[in-house]
Each structure stands twice: as structure tokens, then as C-alpha cells.
Design an enzyme around this catalytic site. Sequence first.
Site, PDB file in Angstrom:
ATOM      1  N   SER A  22       0.844  -1.198   0.000  1.00 32.77           N
ATOM      2  CA  SER A  22       0.000   0.000   0.000  1.00 32.77           C
ATOM      3  C   SER A  22       0.881   1.251   0.000  1.00 32.77           C
ATOM      4  O   SER A  22       1.981   1.241   0.567  1.00 32.77           O
ATOM      5  CB  SER A  22      -0.848  -0.047   1.276  1.00 32.77           C
ATOM      6  OG  SER A  22      -1.986   0.748   1.172  1.00 32.77           O
ATOM      7  N   PRO A  23       0.426   2.342  -0.624  1.00 27.44           N
ATOM      8  CA  PRO A  23       1.263   3.547  -0.646  1.00 27.44           C
ATOM      9  C   PRO A  23       1.518   4.090   0.758  1.00 27.44           C
ATOM     10  O   PRO A  23       0.618   4.106   1.595  1.00 27.44           O
ATOM     11  CB  PRO A  23       0.439   4.542  -1.469  1.00 27.44           C
ATOM     12  CG  PRO A  23      -0.927   3.966  -1.577  1.00 27.44           C
ATOM     13  CD  PRO A  23      -0.833   2.508  -1.351  1.00 27.44           C
ATOM     14  N   CYS A  25       3.456   7.469   2.541  1.00 26.76           N
ATOM     15  CA  CYS A  25       4.215   8.715   2.525  1.00 26.76           C
ATOM     16  C   CYS A  25       5.492   8.563   3.337  1.00 26.76           C
ATOM     17  O   CYS A  25       5.464   8.006   4.437  1.00 26.76           O
ATOM     18  CB  CYS A  25       3.407   9.837   3.174  1.00 26.76           C
ATOM     19  SG  CYS A  25       2.020  10.352   2.196  1.00 26.76           S
ATOM     20  N   ALA A  57       1.677   8.624  -1.898  1.00 21.55           N
ATOM     21  CA  ALA A  57       0.866   9.731  -2.392  1.00 21.55           C
ATOM     22  C   ALA A  57       1.781  10.823  -2.934  1.00 21.55           C
ATOM     23  O   ALA A  57       2.640  11.347  -2.220  1.00 21.55           O
ATOM     24  CB  ALA A  57       0.004  10.279  -1.261  1.00 21.55           C
ATOM     25  N   GLN A 100       0.689   6.502  -6.533  1.00 19.57           N
ATOM     26  CA  GLN A 100      -0.581   7.111  -6.136  1.00 19.57           C
ATOM     27  C   GLN A 100      -0.502   8.618  -6.363  1.00 19.57           C
ATOM     28  O   GLN A 100       0.448   9.265  -5.924  1.00 19.57           O
ATOM     29  CB  GLN A 100      -0.855   6.823  -4.658  1.00 19.57           C
ATOM     30  CG  GLN A 100      -2.248   7.254  -4.229  1.00 19.57           C
ATOM     31  CD  GLN A 100      -2.479   7.107  -2.738  1.00 19.57           C
ATOM     32  OE1 GLN A 100      -1.706   7.641  -1.941  1.00 19.57           O
ATOM     33  NE2 GLN A 100      -3.514   6.391  -2.345  1.00 19.57           N
ATOM     34  N   TYR A 184      -8.564  14.089   1.809  1.00 14.88           N
ATOM     35  CA  TYR A 184      -7.851  14.946   0.868  1.00 14.88           C
ATOM     36  C   TYR A 184      -8.838  15.511  -0.163  1.00 14.88           C
ATOM     37  O   TYR A 184     -10.043  15.288  -0.065  1.00 14.88           O
ATOM     38  CB  TYR A 184      -6.678  14.176   0.247  1.00 14.88           C
ATOM     39  CG  TYR A 184      -5.670  13.763   1.305  1.00 14.88           C
ATOM     40  CD1 TYR A 184      -5.120  14.723   2.161  1.00 14.88           C
ATOM     41  CD2 TYR A 184      -5.311  12.437   1.494  1.00 14.88           C
ATOM     42  CE1 TYR A 184      -4.215  14.361   3.152  1.00 14.88           C
ATOM     43  CE2 TYR A 184      -4.409  12.070   2.490  1.00 14.88           C
ATOM     44  CZ  TYR A 184      -3.872  13.035   3.315  1.00 14.88           C
ATOM     45  OH  TYR A 184      -2.997  12.681   4.301  1.00 14.88           O
ATOM     46  N   ARG A 232      -8.495   5.026  -4.828  1.00 12.35           N
ATOM     47  CA  ARG A 232      -8.677   4.742  -3.400  1.00 12.35           C
ATOM     48  C   ARG A 232      -9.945   5.439  -2.949  1.00 12.35           C
ATOM     49  O   ARG A 232     -10.049   6.674  -2.969  1.00 12.35           O
ATOM     50  CB  ARG A 232      -7.464   5.191  -2.577  1.00 12.35           C
ATOM     51  CG  ARG A 232      -7.622   4.874  -1.087  1.00 12.35           C
ATOM     52  CD  ARG A 232      -6.326   4.990  -0.315  1.00 12.35           C
ATOM     53  NE  ARG A 232      -5.522   3.785  -0.459  1.00 12.35           N
ATOM     54  CZ  ARG A 232      -4.905   3.158   0.550  1.00 12.35           C
ATOM     55  NH1 ARG A 232      -5.014   3.605   1.793  1.00 12.35           N
ATOM     56  NH2 ARG A 232      -4.171   2.099   0.330  1.00 12.35           N
ATOM     57  N   ARG A 327       1.625  -1.093   7.146  1.00  9.32           N
ATOM     58  CA  ARG A 327       2.503  -1.257   8.315  1.00  9.32           C
ATOM     59  C   ARG A 327       3.135  -2.646   8.424  1.00  9.32           C
ATOM     60  O   ARG A 327       4.323  -2.746   8.799  1.00  9.32           O
ATOM     61  CB  ARG A 327       1.725  -0.882   9.589  1.00  9.32           C
ATOM     62  CG  ARG A 327       1.440   0.607   9.658  1.00  9.32           C
ATOM     63  CD  ARG A 327       0.354   0.946  10.653  1.00  9.32           C
ATOM     64  NE  ARG A 327      -0.929   0.374  10.246  1.00  9.32           N
ATOM     65  CZ  ARG A 327      -2.066   0.554  10.899  1.00  9.32           C
ATOM     66  NH1 ARG A 327      -2.077   1.285  12.007  1.00  9.32           N
ATOM     67  NH2 ARG A 327      -3.189   0.022  10.474  1.00  9.32           N
TER      68      ARG A 327
HETATM   69  C1  LIG Z   1       3.757   5.444   7.137  1.00  5.84           C
HETATM   70  C2  LIG Z   1       2.438   5.430   6.445  1.00  5.84           C
HETATM   71  C3  LIG Z   1       2.209   6.278   5.368  1.00  5.84           C
HETATM   72  C4  LIG Z   1       0.998   6.215   4.665  1.00  5.84           C
HETATM   73  N1  LIG Z   1       0.836   6.959   3.531  1.00  5.84           N
HETATM   74  C5  LIG Z   1      -0.242   6.753   2.744  1.00  5.84           C
HETATM   75  C6  LIG Z   1      -0.312   7.309   1.448  1.00  5.84           C
HETATM   76  O1  LIG Z   1       0.638   7.917   0.943  1.00  5.84           O
HETATM   77  N2  LIG Z   1      -1.460   7.115   0.746  1.00  5.84           N
HETATM   78  C7  LIG Z   1      -2.515   6.380   1.242  1.00  5.84           C
HETATM   79  O2  LIG Z   1      -3.534   6.255   0.569  1.00  5.84           O
HETATM   80  N3  LIG Z   1      -2.430   5.805   2.445  1.00  5.84           N
HETATM   81  C8  LIG Z   1      -1.319   5.950   3.185  1.00  5.84           C
HETATM   82  N4  LIG Z   1      -1.210   5.281   4.373  1.00  5.84           N
HETATM   83  C9  LIG Z   1      -2.279   4.340   4.748  1.00  5.84           C
HETATM   84  C10 LIG Z   1      -1.929   2.935   4.271  1.00  5.84           C
HETATM   85  O3  LIG Z   1      -1.742   2.865   2.878  1.00  5.84           O
HETATM   86  C11 LIG Z   1      -2.991   1.904   4.714  1.00  5.84           C
HETATM   87  O4  LIG Z   1      -4.204   2.194   4.076  1.00  5.84           O
HETATM   88  C12 LIG Z   1      -3.207   1.905   6.229  1.00  5.84           C
HETATM   89  O5  LIG Z   1      -1.981   2.028   6.932  1.00  5.84           O
HETATM   90  C13 LIG Z   1      -3.905   0.633   6.685  1.00  5.84           C
HETATM   91  O6  LIG Z   1      -3.167  -0.499   6.290  1.00  5.84           O
HETATM   92  P1  LIG Z   1      -2.228  -1.327   7.329  1.00  5.84           P
HETATM   93  O7  LIG Z   1      -3.111  -1.759   8.472  1.00  5.84           O
HETATM   94  O8  LIG Z   1      -1.731  -2.465   6.497  1.00  5.84           O
HETATM   95  O9  LIG Z   1      -1.131  -0.406   7.776  1.00  5.84           O
HETATM   96  C14 LIG Z   1      -0.021   5.340   5.094  1.00  5.84           C
HETATM   97  C15 LIG Z   1       0.190   4.523   6.212  1.00  5.84           C
HETATM   98  C16 LIG Z   1       1.409   4.541   6.859  1.00  5.84           C
HETATM   99  C17 LIG Z   1       1.611   3.613   8.018  1.00  5.84           C
END
Ligand SMILES: Cc1cc2nc3c(=O)[nH]c(=O)nc-3n(C[C@H](O)[C@H](O)[C@H](O)COP(=O)(O)O)c2cc1C
Length: 395
Positions: A22-23, A25, A57, A100, A184, A232, A327
Site C-alpha cells: 500500500s502507498p 508517505c 501519495a 498514487q 484529501y 482509493r 505497516r
Molecule cells: C507510514 C504510512 C504512510 C501512509 N501513507 C499513505 C499514502 O501515501 N497514501 C494512502 O492512501 N495511504 C497511506 N497510508 C495508509 C496505508 O496505505 C494503509 O491504508 C493503512 O496504513 C492501513 O493499512 P495497514 O493496516 O496495512 O497499515 C499510510 C500509512 C502509513 C503507516
Amino acid sequence: MSALFSPGRIGSLELENRIVVSPMCQYSAVDGVAQPWHLIHVGGLMMSGAGLVIVEATAVEDIGRGTHGCLGLYRDDQETALAKLLDEARKLSGARIGIQLTHCGRKASTRTIPERWKGEPLPVEEGAWTPVAPSPLAFDGHWPVPEELDETGIERIIGAFAASARRAAQAGFDLVEIHGAHGYLIHNFLSPLSNRRSDRWGGTRENRMRFAIGIARAVRSVLPPAIALGFRINSTDWHPDGSSLEDAVALAQALEDVGVDYAVMSAGNIAPGISIPPAAPGHQVSFATEIKKRTGLSAMAVGMIAQPRQAEAIVANGEADFVALARPMLDNPRWGLHAAAALGADIRYPPQYIRARPNNWLGFGFVHPEARPPETSLQLDRPRSVSWDRPAGRT
Ligand SMILES: Cc1cc2nc3c(=O)[nH]c(=O)nc-3n(C[C@H](O)[C@H](O)[C@H](O)COP(=O)(O)O)c2cc1C
């Protein structure tokens, strides 16, 4: 035969398996330009065993960045840096690479503090700028009031998404994901909580969706057919006056009509102080299932999917076509390789790391007992560990 490790397809893009990074930042860009950190980060994830890695993103214009450290794709130097990153990353594995695209709307201009869970508005002395939004409503009390976009501004941003998508294609990405969630800009238009307009961009659901659909249509029109397009989607605002799952399904159906290939179903973050159910394992999977049932889009589930068997069950039971992990991939950038061991799937290993492959390294079973259940242990390849290039006296 593992469902998680079966080949998948999004549009015309073929993927080696159903695991997606998943993307995420990284707040590590300089003036929107990717740095060595991004290659290290993306490169590490290319060796995670995932079939698709989606770059964080990335803003379509400078005032659409969340922070001074966010990636951008609206200048030549930004495109060149990402193209170089892709050239190197592609040498590391057969994983496909997506990006993204985003505009942070009223949540732009925040501080670059990676260790903070929540962003804070950027102080003026650190170069704050005025964010834009469908309506002049601040995200929270101490956040700046955004400038209300007029027709020209709206059309400019739709064009900026298309321009960045064209750059993404030129840079060599296999897939583009439009960020329409997490509070956003696109989500600001979709949600009645942040969109109070009375023109053709606000009011009815159809009007609130117009910006999202316009962007998706514009982006699709500049992407070659081989490049997959995703979105998304915010599945729910978790608020009685906000967007609901029915709104999300209606959006997904409209996106399908303009050539979007997949939806990844996330939720929340439109405004602070909304009480949401506790994040349990797989808490957003049912949203992806709804998309799978009611649209022809590929459905991607995300959120608290951390265990190989959990991910396997989601795909095997038809709850989603793909699982995206964030994560868990930071915690363990070899997540997919370990999942393959747990599920008895064969998977390509980075040759440089082959000596740590479960069938080559007896210690694997001690470190990851859960990943070597008796029925699948050492069935990945012909065991080569006994005579394979092992220094005498070492295990
Ligand atoms: C460090 C970090 C940065 C993230 N940046 C983005 C992002 O750039 N774009 C986005 O759509 N979600 C972002 N997320 C959300 C994740 O893509 C994901 O949807 C969310 O963490 C839930 O998934 P997980 O339980 O596997 O962490 C970010 C999450 C983390 C932990």
C-alpha cells in the site's frame, strides 16, 4: 495451491500474486523530488514478495502537497528522479510498480514530522501556504481556512491530475492510483461534511462525484491501455451526515464506467472527532467485498491485514481480489517471502538472499516457527542446503 500466490490481473496488467504494498508517505522528498531514501524504501519493498508496490501519495501540483517533504510529479526534475528510481527498482524483482496521485486539499500545508501520527498545520515561518478546497471550511479549529476553488481552479486541478498521470506513464509506472480518500481534496468534494457548494460541484451525490469522475476520466484518457488505473475510495465517513457505503458503491460504479480498473477501499479521516469502530483485523475487508459483489472492478482490501493465513482466506473466499498491506510491510519487508513459506507457495527469491530462503536455511524454522507448519515445511524447492555452498562448520 495458494490463492494469495495465484497470478492476478488488474485491467491488462498481470501480477505475480495478490499481495500489494500500500502507498506510504515518507516525507523525505526535497522540493517534491525523490531522494536516495525513496530507492532504499521502494527497493526494499520490491524484495518483499509482493506482486505490486505502490509508491506513496504524490502531489499533482505544489499546493497539493501535504508537507514540504511529499513527492510531487508536476515538474521535469521530479519525473526524471522517479524514472531513475524505477530503472533501479526494476532490477530487484518482477514486482510491478504503481504510483498514487493526490491533491491534499484542505489537509495540505502540514509539518514534516514523520514521528507524529497526525499532521499539524505548518506555521507561517516554516513556509505555510493557503490550501484549497470545495468550501471554505477548515479541517479543524486551529487549521487554516482553505480557499474555495472556483471553476477555473477546479479545471486546473483536473488537468494537473492528467498531466501527472502522463508523466507517470513516461517515467515507466505500470499503474496509477488516484487518491480519493483520507480527507484529501477529492474526498473533500465527495463528502457532504466538507462540500457545501450549491453549484454543479456540490449538493447532490451526482454533483459531489463530478470532480472525482472528471479526474478519473481525464487520467484514463492520457494513460496507455497497458497501464492499470485504480482509485482509493472512502468507504464511509462514519458519520450520519457524511458519505456512506452506498455513496462509495455509486462512485465505484461510475468510476468503472470511465475506465477505472480497481478500487481499494479505505475509510475515515474526513474530519477530526468522529467516533469510528476500533480497528480490528481486516476491519475494512467487507467494503472491498461489497465492491466485488456490486461492480465489475477488481477489489482491493486494505487495513489490518497482517497474517498470511488471514490474507490467504480473504482471497480464497472471494472477499477481495487483492490485499494491500502498509505497516506489516514496514515491520517486515520480507512479509511476502515469509507468507510464501507459511502457505507452501513457491516464490522467486532475490538471488543475493537465497541462503536465507527457508529451504536453504535450517535456522528459519527457529526464527519463524509460525511460518513453517509441518504440512508445508521444506516443500518449496528441492532442498539444496546440505551441500550448497555452505562454509564448513557454519549452519
Ligand atoms: C507510514 C504510512 C504512510 C501512509 N501513507 C499513505 C499514502 O501515501 N497514501 C494512502 O492512501 N495511504 C497511506 N497510508 C495508509 C496505508 O496505505 C494503509 O491504508 C493503512 O496504513 C492501513 O493499512 P495497514 O493496516 O496495512 O497499515 C499510510 C500509512 C502509513 C503507516
